[in-house]
Write an enzyme that holds these catalytic residues in place. Structure first.
Site, mmCIF file in Angstrom:
data_model
loop_
_atom_site.group_PDB
_atom_site.id
_atom_site.type_symbol
_atom_site.label_atom_id
_atom_site.label_comp_id
_atom_site.label_asym_id
_atom_site.label_seq_id
_atom_site.Cartn_x
_atom_site.Cartn_y
_atom_site.Cartn_z
ATOM 1 N N MET A 30 11.504 2.996 7.009
ATOM 2 C CA MET A 30 11.335 2.592 5.609
ATOM 3 C C MET A 30 11.519 3.813 4.707
ATOM 4 O O MET A 30 11.143 3.790 3.527
ATOM 5 C CB MET A 30 9.962 1.958 5.398
ATOM 6 C CG MET A 30 9.795 0.680 6.225
ATOM 7 S SD MET A 30 8.618 -0.484 5.550
ATOM 8 C CE MET A 30 7.138 0.499 5.551
ATOM 9 N N HIS A 34 9.867 12.011 7.669
ATOM 10 C CA HIS A 34 9.185 13.230 8.101
ATOM 11 C C HIS A 34 9.698 13.589 9.499
ATOM 12 O O HIS A 34 10.551 12.880 10.059
ATOM 13 C CB HIS A 34 7.665 13.050 8.064
ATOM 14 C CG HIS A 34 7.191 11.819 8.779
ATOM 15 N ND1 HIS A 34 7.299 11.646 10.140
ATOM 16 C CD2 HIS A 34 6.630 10.676 8.295
ATOM 17 C CE1 HIS A 34 6.804 10.478 10.472
ATOM 18 N NE2 HIS A 34 6.401 9.856 9.374
ATOM 19 N N GLY A 36 8.558 13.195 12.350
ATOM 20 C CA GLY A 36 8.446 12.119 13.352
ATOM 21 C C GLY A 36 9.693 11.245 13.361
ATOM 22 O O GLY A 36 10.229 10.914 14.423
ATOM 23 N N HIS A 37 10.172 10.883 12.165
ATOM 24 C CA HIS A 37 11.395 10.063 12.096
ATOM 25 C C HIS A 37 12.584 10.836 12.670
ATOM 26 O O HIS A 37 13.439 10.263 13.352
ATOM 27 C CB HIS A 37 11.727 9.717 10.644
ATOM 28 C CG HIS A 37 10.735 8.829 9.962
ATOM 29 N ND1 HIS A 37 9.931 9.260 8.933
ATOM 30 C CD2 HIS A 37 10.427 7.522 10.162
ATOM 31 C CE1 HIS A 37 9.180 8.259 8.511
ATOM 32 N NE2 HIS A 37 9.448 7.192 9.244
ATOM 33 N N LYS A 151 3.315 5.729 17.410
ATOM 34 C CA LYS A 151 2.147 5.672 16.521
ATOM 35 C C LYS A 151 1.832 4.210 16.199
ATOM 36 O O LYS A 151 0.679 3.815 16.180
ATOM 37 C CB LYS A 151 2.392 6.455 15.230
ATOM 38 C CG LYS A 151 1.232 6.342 14.244
ATOM 39 C CD LYS A 151 1.353 7.320 13.120
ATOM 40 C CE LYS A 151 2.427 6.943 12.150
ATOM 41 N NZ LYS A 151 2.106 5.741 11.334
ATOM 42 N N ASP A 152 2.885 3.435 15.977
ATOM 43 C CA ASP A 152 2.725 1.999 15.725
ATOM 44 C C ASP A 152 2.785 1.288 17.077
ATOM 45 O O ASP A 152 3.743 0.582 17.384
ATOM 46 C CB ASP A 152 3.828 1.505 14.788
ATOM 47 C CG ASP A 152 3.776 2.210 13.443
ATOM 48 O OD1 ASP A 152 2.942 1.837 12.624
ATOM 49 O OD2 ASP A 152 4.542 3.170 13.241
ATOM 50 N N SER A 187 2.846 10.552 9.031
ATOM 51 C CA SER A 187 3.057 9.228 8.449
ATOM 52 C C SER A 187 3.492 9.415 7.004
ATOM 53 O O SER A 187 3.005 10.319 6.312
ATOM 54 C CB SER A 187 1.742 8.434 8.480
ATOM 55 O OG SER A 187 1.827 7.328 7.609
ATOM 56 N N SER A 188 4.376 8.525 6.564
ATOM 57 C CA SER A 188 4.790 8.591 5.152
ATOM 58 C C SER A 188 3.589 8.376 4.245
ATOM 59 O O SER A 188 3.537 8.894 3.135
ATOM 60 C CB SER A 188 5.837 7.518 4.865
ATOM 61 O OG SER A 188 6.936 7.708 5.723
HETATM 62 O O1 PAF Z 1 7.830 1.178 11.364
HETATM 63 C C1 PAF Z 1 8.431 0.979 10.290
HETATM 64 O O2 PAF Z 1 8.744 1.901 9.535
HETATM 65 C C2 PAF Z 1 8.795 -0.455 9.912
HETATM 66 O O3 PAF Z 1 7.811 -1.343 10.287
HETATM 67 C C3 PAF Z 1 10.172 -0.888 10.462
HETATM 68 C C4 PAF Z 1 10.183 -0.918 11.973
HETATM 69 C C5 PAF Z 1 11.250 0.059 9.952
HETATM 70 C C6 PAF Z 1 10.501 -2.301 9.971
HETATM 71 O O4 PAF Z 1 10.552 -2.362 8.590
#
Ligand code: PAF
Length: 284
Positions: A30, A34, A36-37, A151-152, A187-188
């Site tokens: 989204m 950071h 992590g991404h 994390k999720d 985390s954002s």
């Molecule tokens: O984890 C996220 O940033 C969001 O839930 C995702 C997987 C991009 C879906 O919008």
């Protein structure tokens, strides 16, 4: 790195890449990226020829009183970071591009049960929004591999189940949680924390570690341990959402026989709702 806002243009380019035998990796995000991404991008890059990242603040996964309007949108900085991390294509669609017939009549993808507990109980409809948009992204990009952060933890499980149940031809990979030097999961939403709250925030990870150590030392009174953990968090300024000791297989409440556990935690602090988790393997 080339940025696409149009599904048709992205698909035309990816069709060519696929025709040339390229393996495609997808990193859905989204934005407000950071480290992590960027680790997800590097992981996709290590097993694919082409990496596509998506940035879409998906309205379907936000509740009415959540931060959809204020969620940080930082496309230019994100483009620079993705370029540096080796991303080939960025897909950054508008709401209209993703939901051309409106959101009300959008076909929904739902993983019942798993989507309704823990985070799903606190945020009704959240995971249905996630699975719907991720399924659409899979349809658009048709990736060989898709990488999501651990994390999720529950989100990753829900997405794996969706891909399995719908026979989606994509390998779902998890990537380890990226943390700052104090142990706080990146985390954002950490950007919502004040400097003072940033000092307190790592208590969430420490509380998880302490609960893990207690379980490894033999404690099995999980309800009591959860309560003690809430109290530790509340003592430093968090409010309660959930701190649940679960069976890692299906996220049901762990019992004494359970050997593979995960503790899932969500704890609001000021304007940020922090989430984190820790796995515990008692099988050895
Ligand atoms: O984890 C996220 O940033 C969001 O839930 C995702 C997987 C991009 C879906 O919008």
């Amino acid at each position: 790195m080339k940025t696409f806002h149009s599904i048709a243009e992205l698909r035309a380019t990816l069709q060519q890449e696929r025709a040339n035998g390229k393996r495609i990796g997808l990193v859905p995000t989204m934005g407000n990226l950071h480290e992590g991404h960027l680790q997800l991008v590097r992981q996709a890059d290590s097993c694919c020829d082409i990496v596509v990242a998506s940035i879409f603040v998906n309205p379907l996964q936000f509740g009415a009183n959540e931060d959809l309007g204020s969620y940080p949108r930082t496309l230019k900085e994100d483009q620079e970071k993705l370029t540096g991390a080796g991303c080939d294509y960025l897909f950054a669609p508008s709401d209209e591009e993703m939901y051309p017939n409106g959101r009300e009549t959008q076909t929904q993808v739902e993983v019942p049960g798993l989507s309704d507990i823990h985070c799903g109980a606190s945020r009704p409809g959240h995971f249905q929004g996630v699975t719907t948009v991720v399924c659409k992204l899979f349809g658009i990009v048709q990736p060989d591999v898709a990488v999501f952060g651990e994390k999720d933890y529950q989100q990753l499980m829900v997405i794996r189940r969706m891909a399995e149940d719908l026979y989606l031809p994509v390998e779902i990979q998890g990537a380890p949680i990226a943390r700052n030097e104090d142990g706080l999961a990146l985390s954002s939403r950490n950007g919502y924390l004040s400097e003072e709250q940033m000092q307190v925030a790592p208590t969430l990870q420490r509380t998880l570690q302490e609960a893990k150590a207690a379980i490894q030392a033999g404690r099995r009174d999980y309800t009591q341990l959860e309560e003690e953990s809430y109290q530790k968090l509340e003592a430093v300024g968090f409010t309660r959402d959930f701190f649940n000791i679960c069976d890692a297989e299906d996220l049901s409440p762990a019992d004494e026989q359970c050997k593979k556990l995960v503790i899932l935690a969500a704890a609001p602090l000021g304007g940020a709702r922090l989430i984190d988790n820790i796995e515990i393997d008692l099988s050895a």
